[in-house]
Design an enzyme around this catalytic site. Structure first.
Site, short mmCIF file in Angstrom:
data_model
loop_
_atom_site.label_atom_id
_atom_site.label_comp_id
_atom_site.label_asym_id
_atom_site.label_seq_id
_atom_site.Cartn_x
_atom_site.Cartn_y
_atom_site.Cartn_z
N CYS A 53 35.15 46.60 -44.60
CA CYS A 53 34.05 46.48 -43.63
C CYS A 53 33.13 45.30 -43.91
O CYS A 53 33.11 44.33 -43.15
CB CYS A 53 33.23 47.76 -43.63
SG CYS A 53 34.17 49.18 -43.04
N1 NAD Z 1 37.32 52.28 -44.40
C1 NAD Z 1 36.05 52.34 -44.08
O1 NAD Z 1 35.20 52.62 -44.93
C2 NAD Z 1 35.59 52.09 -42.65
C3 NAD Z 1 34.28 52.46 -42.30
C4 NAD Z 1 33.84 52.26 -41.00
C5 NAD Z 1 34.70 51.67 -40.08
N2 NAD Z 1 35.95 51.28 -40.44
C6 NAD Z 1 36.80 50.69 -39.40
O2 NAD Z 1 37.78 51.65 -38.99
C7 NAD Z 1 39.01 51.01 -38.67
C8 NAD Z 1 40.13 51.63 -39.49
O3 NAD Z 1 39.86 51.39 -40.87
P1 NAD Z 1 40.57 52.23 -42.02
O4 NAD Z 1 39.84 51.90 -43.27
O5 NAD Z 1 40.71 53.65 -41.62
O6 NAD Z 1 42.01 51.54 -42.03
P2 NAD Z 1 43.34 52.08 -42.75
O7 NAD Z 1 44.17 50.89 -43.00
O8 NAD Z 1 42.96 52.98 -43.88
O9 NAD Z 1 44.02 52.99 -41.64
C9 NAD Z 1 44.55 52.47 -40.46
C10 NAD Z 1 45.82 53.24 -40.11
O10 NAD Z 1 46.30 52.76 -38.86
C11 NAD Z 1 47.71 52.73 -38.90
N3 NAD Z 1 48.19 51.83 -37.85
C12 NAD Z 1 48.19 50.48 -37.83
N4 NAD Z 1 48.65 50.02 -36.66
C13 NAD Z 1 48.95 51.11 -35.91
C14 NAD Z 1 49.46 51.30 -34.60
N5 NAD Z 1 49.73 50.25 -33.81
N6 NAD Z 1 49.66 52.55 -34.17
C15 NAD Z 1 49.37 53.63 -34.96
N7 NAD Z 1 48.89 53.51 -36.20
C16 NAD Z 1 48.66 52.27 -36.67
C17 NAD Z 1 48.02 52.29 -40.31
O11 NAD Z 1 49.35 52.65 -40.69
C18 NAD Z 1 46.95 53.05 -41.11
O12 NAD Z 1 47.41 54.30 -41.54
C19 NAD Z 1 38.79 49.53 -38.93
O13 NAD Z 1 38.42 48.90 -37.74
C20 NAD Z 1 37.62 49.51 -39.89
O14 NAD Z 1 36.87 48.32 -39.80
C21 NAD Z 1 36.42 51.51 -41.70
#
Ligand code: NAD
Length: 435
Positions: free
Chosen positions: A270
């Site tokens: 993030c």
């Molecule tokens: N991790 C954090 O602390 C956090 C906090 C707030 C917001 N975010 C935002 O949330 C979003 C997700 O982050 P995250 O940390 O959960 O990511 P992550 O990488 O942990 O999880 C994303 C998941 O999406 C899957 N994926 C990718 N492409 C795909 C598709 N086309 N169809 C289906 N599944 C698919 C991946 O295999 C993975 O399991 C990002 O935009 C991030 O900026 C993250």
């Protein structure tokens, strides 16, 4: 039955696309609220783990997940045909940067390509992935309008930023207030109804763009203030003042000051990334987001600064980085979690290897690392007799379960970038931000 009524009666079936740090806890909250939930992820390993009742995210309660799977209210799939039977979908896929540090929205586009012929009337889509203002309207809405849907009447679209803070024991998805903004007022109302079933306080805003901007403000605020703390640390080193003492003292002011700490650099999916989504968007409007650029420069230079500190203090002991044996303590981007995305530890290791130092690391949450052709395994445990063999130990992540007393008593040189040795002093102990 209207979608709002279906949600209120828990008759709607919920889909969460992307079962990572954000998506899996969200899916679990929906099951806790009494919904049947299907998670969709391209990663077959995650899909199989969930279907076998196996949890892989620290912040998720393993027993709750297992029970939800056994009671058939949680399942996972990589087959998008499941969307035919869903009433609401939250999209939680990654939004990283590409090599040029520009937004990579390909994951969102790929999801929409996969579901465009499967979305149907009386459905709600909520984008959770952090992205630039305008994304929901520009990237997702056209797919729905091309299907002939009238937005706000027979289809609902919102943006609701995730605020999850991995490892935070007090605040989780359900007790962290959540922002939601829809394309129309009715979209916001439907989205608000759904999220109110899992989050105590849901705050509606006037548009998807406002909701997108709220998230970017929150994370840009952090990136800039951490950048300021890092610069003050460098200034204090030059002035021979202890920055940690300065910040703690300033934080006694009960108003008008908020505590941010310096460190070895930014990490996670993030804070190092999101501000660039905002500056990229502004660049397209011919505006330079100068605060973001400056904080980015300071923060990304911190691993180099740490390298300089190690080099300088080794030099004072008539040693070179070249050939030195260095122990890195902590690889995860923050304490007590296992996430190494964008972790400054990786940059520090790369810089040290380029300087021909020999590296070992210890992190009980990260058994091995593989990046840029570098493969390392964590040393199994910290042993008194081995610690003395290192020329320096760099504390990059201040995990709780480490015997810091052992480190303090047995390392020849300690570079403490997190102030874990707050109450200690000694010729062998050097703090970031103290000089
Ligand atoms: N991790 C954090 O602390 C956090 C906090 C707030 C917001 N975010 C935002 O949330 C979003 C997700 O982050 P995250 O940390 O959960 O990511 P992550 O990488 O942990 O999880 C994303 C998941 O999406 C899957 N994926 C990718 N492409 C795909 C598709 N086309 N169809 C289906 N599944 C698919 C991946 O295999 C993975 O399991 C990002 O935009 C991030 O900026 C993250």
């Amino acid at each position: 039955m209207s979608l709002i009524k279906k949600i209120k009666n828990r008759k709607s079936k919920i889909g969460v696309i992307g079962l990572g740090y954000v998506g899996l806890p969200l899916a679990i909250e929906f099951t806790n609220a009494g919904f049947e939930v299907v998670g969709i992820d391209l990663d077959e390993k995650k899909v199989n783990q969930i279907n076998n009742g196996f949890n892989y995210i620290n912040d998720v309660d393993s027993n709750i997940l297992k029970n939800a799977v056994e009671n058939n209210i949680l399942s996972a799939s990589s087959d998008f045909s499941i969307v035919d039977n869903l009433d609401a979908i939250s999209i939680c896929v990654p939004t990283p940067l590409n090599k040029q540090k520009n937004p990579d929205i390909s994951y969102i586009v790929s999801v929409m390509d996969n579901i465009k012929h499967r979305v149907h009337k009386d459905m709600l889509i909520i984008l959770e992935s952090t992205t630039y203002p305008g994304s929901t309207r520009e990237l997702i809405l056209p797919y729905l309008e091309n299907n002939g849907f009238t937005i706000g009447v027979d289809f609902f679209l919102c943006f609701s930023p995730e605020r999850i803070d991995p490892g935070n024991e007090k605040y989780n998805t359900s007790n962290t207030p959540k922002i939601i903004g829809g394309i129309t007022e009715q979209c916001t109302k439907v989205g608000h109804t759904l999220y109110n079933t899992i989050v105590k306080t849901v705050i509606p805003v006037s548009s998807t763009e406002t909701a997108e901007m709220v998230k970017l403000l929150e994370n840009t605020f952090r990136a800039i203030n951490i950048g300021l703390a890092n610069e003050v640390a460098i200034m204090c080193e030059k002035l021979g003042i202890n920055v940690w003492e300065v910040i703690e003292a300033a934080a006694t002011k009960p108003f008008g000051f908020m505590k941010f700490l310096p460190g070895p650099g930014l990490g996670g999916h993030c804070i190092p990334i999101d501000p660039y989504y905002l500056s990229w968007k502004l660049k397209s409007l011919d505006y330079d987001a100068r605060f973001i650029q400056l904080a980015g420069e300071i923060n990304t230079n911190m691993p180099n600064h740490v390298l300089n500190l190690v080099s300088m203090h080794l030099n004072n002991q008539h040693k070179l980085l070249n050939g030195s044996k260095i122990l890195i303590l902590g690889i995860a981007y923050k304490k007590d979690i296992n996430d190494i995305r964008e972790s400054p530890a990786l940059d520090i290791i790369q810089l040290l290897i380029e300087a021909k130092a020999t590296i070992n690391y210890y992190d009980m949450y990260v058994p091995n690392i593989n990046f840029n052709k570098i493969s390392l395994k964590s040393v199994k445990s910290l042993k008194k007799e081995k610690l003395n063999n290192y020329d320096a130990c760099i504390i990059v992540t201040d995990h709780s379960n480490v015997d810091y007393e052992l480190i303090y008593n047995n390392c020849q040189l300690i570079i403490d970038t997190r102030n874990v040795f707050k109450n200690k002093s000694g010729n062998h102990l050097k703090r970031l931000g103290q000089g």
